[in-house]
Design an enzyme around this catalytic site. Structure first.
Site, mmCIF file in Angstrom:
data_model
loop_
_atom_site.group_PDB
_atom_site.id
_atom_site.type_symbol
_atom_site.label_atom_id
_atom_site.label_comp_id
_atom_site.label_asym_id
_atom_site.label_seq_id
_atom_site.Cartn_x
_atom_site.Cartn_y
_atom_site.Cartn_z
ATOM 1 C CD1 TRP A 10 -2.359 -1.822 0.198
ATOM 2 C CD2 TRP A 10 -3.142 -1.007 2.133
ATOM 3 N NE1 TRP A 10 -3.526 -2.485 0.489
ATOM 4 C CE2 TRP A 10 -4.029 -2.004 1.676
ATOM 5 C CE3 TRP A 10 -3.427 -0.359 3.334
ATOM 6 C CZ2 TRP A 10 -5.180 -2.370 2.374
ATOM 7 C CZ3 TRP A 10 -4.570 -0.715 4.035
ATOM 8 C CH2 TRP A 10 -5.439 -1.709 3.554
ATOM 9 C CD GLU A 168 8.246 -4.018 -6.606
ATOM 10 O OE1 GLU A 168 7.044 -4.288 -6.631
ATOM 11 O OE2 GLU A 168 8.725 -3.094 -5.936
ATOM 12 C CB SER A 213 2.346 -0.986 -14.089
ATOM 13 O OG SER A 213 2.863 0.307 -13.773
ATOM 14 N N GLY A 234 1.362 -2.555 -6.292
ATOM 15 C CA GLY A 234 1.248 -1.247 -5.645
ATOM 16 C C GLY A 234 -0.157 -0.691 -5.816
ATOM 17 N N GLY A 235 -0.309 0.234 -6.774
ATOM 18 C CA GLY A 235 -1.568 0.967 -6.953
ATOM 19 C C GLY A 235 -2.815 0.095 -6.971
HETATM 20 P P1 13P Z 1 2.688 -0.231 -8.906
HETATM 21 O O1 13P Z 1 1.937 -1.540 -8.962
HETATM 22 O O2 13P Z 1 1.854 0.919 -8.434
HETATM 23 O O3 13P Z 1 3.434 0.031 -10.163
HETATM 24 O O4 13P Z 1 3.798 -0.403 -7.740
HETATM 25 C C1 13P Z 1 4.635 -1.495 -7.770
HETATM 26 C C2 13P Z 1 5.390 -1.535 -6.497
HETATM 27 O O5 13P Z 1 6.259 -0.713 -6.258
HETATM 28 C C3 13P Z 1 5.034 -2.561 -5.518
HETATM 29 O O6 13P Z 1 5.975 -2.657 -4.485
#
Ligand code: 13P
Length: 250
Positions: A10, A168, A213, A234-235
């Protein structure tokens, strides 16, 4: 058999009301989770205890997003692995690119944090991944190998064998641009080879998650690759429906 894992990071999002709203919405859907996927939510640390209490009966794990290199003492603002454990965490994300970049976390510190986590029975989700400039030069494999070697060199085989790895690529984090399944598979395979150098066949038991993403519309393709064992999201982990759709993509 290594585990399929979907973990939500989060970051610094959702206040107390929003976090409990998320939890209530999310557990409504628990009966439709696939059996063979471990689900983990890593909220801001102040929400860990409440979420752990709600999620416990539903077998959803919770984790921190960082821990101190120290076990206790006069380190204002820090949170130890032991304290995370005491409020219900079972996991901790370590070495996220945002921590490496904004808080200058070094490989030596990350190795110490991994040791702290393991001593306190937390499973580290250890992150690696290259910036765009490195990807453009086509040196991403060497870059990620070095990130792993720097930290694995400080750890025992037994310690390395307990890690979850998250690849990542920085250029895919929060940008809407995802590594293609083939790009991700290439490097996940290389990561497993590095693991094999340290722990031999046990490398096959380590879950390697992709992050950057991940969305409901690209998760299935990513998960179909041989060395992609799940996602660090993440998002899309801030929205219970999107997070659930990713979990159901296995
Ligand atoms: P997003 O899924 O928002 O690109 O973030 C990835 C992330 O950094 C998860 O740790």
């Amino acid at each position: 058999m290594r585990k399929n894992i979907v973990a939500g990071n989060w970051k610094m999002n959702l206040d107390a009301d929003e976090a409990s709203q998320f939890a209530l919405n999310f557990i409504k859907h628990k009966s439709s989770f696939p059996e063979d996927v471990d689900v983990i939510v890593c909220p801001p640390a102040v929400h860990l205890q409440d979420l752990a209490d709600v999620f416990y009966d539903f077998n959803i794990g919770v984790g921190g997003q960082n821990c101190s290199v120290h076990s206790s003492g006069a380190y204002t603002g820090e949170i130890s692995a032991g304290i995370l454990k005491s409020v219900g965490a079972s996991y901790v994300i370590l070495g996220h690119s945002e921590r490496r970049e904004y808080f200058n976390e070094s490989a030596t510190q990350l190795a110490e944090k991994i040791k702290q986590a393991l001593e306190n029975k937390l499973i580290p989700i250890f992150c690696c991944g290259e910036p765009l400039s490195v990807r453009k030069e086509n040196s991403h494999v060497a870059y990620v190998k070095q990130q792993l070697d720097e930290v694995f060199g400080e750890l025992s085989q037994a310690q390395i064998s307990q890690l979850i790895i998250a690849y990542e690529p920085i250029w895919a984090i929060g940008t809407g641009e995802t590594a293609s399944p083939q790009q991700a598979q290439e490097i996940h395979h290389e990561i497993r080879k590095v693991l094999n150098n340290y722990i031999g066949e046990n490398a096959d038991e380590i879950s390697i998650l992709y992050g950057g993403s991940v969305k409901p519309n690209n998760a299935k393709e990513l998960f179909s690759e041989a060395d992609i064992d799940g996602a660090l999201v993440g998002g899309a982990s801030l929205n219970p429906e999107d997070f659930l759709a990713i979990i159901k993509s296995f």
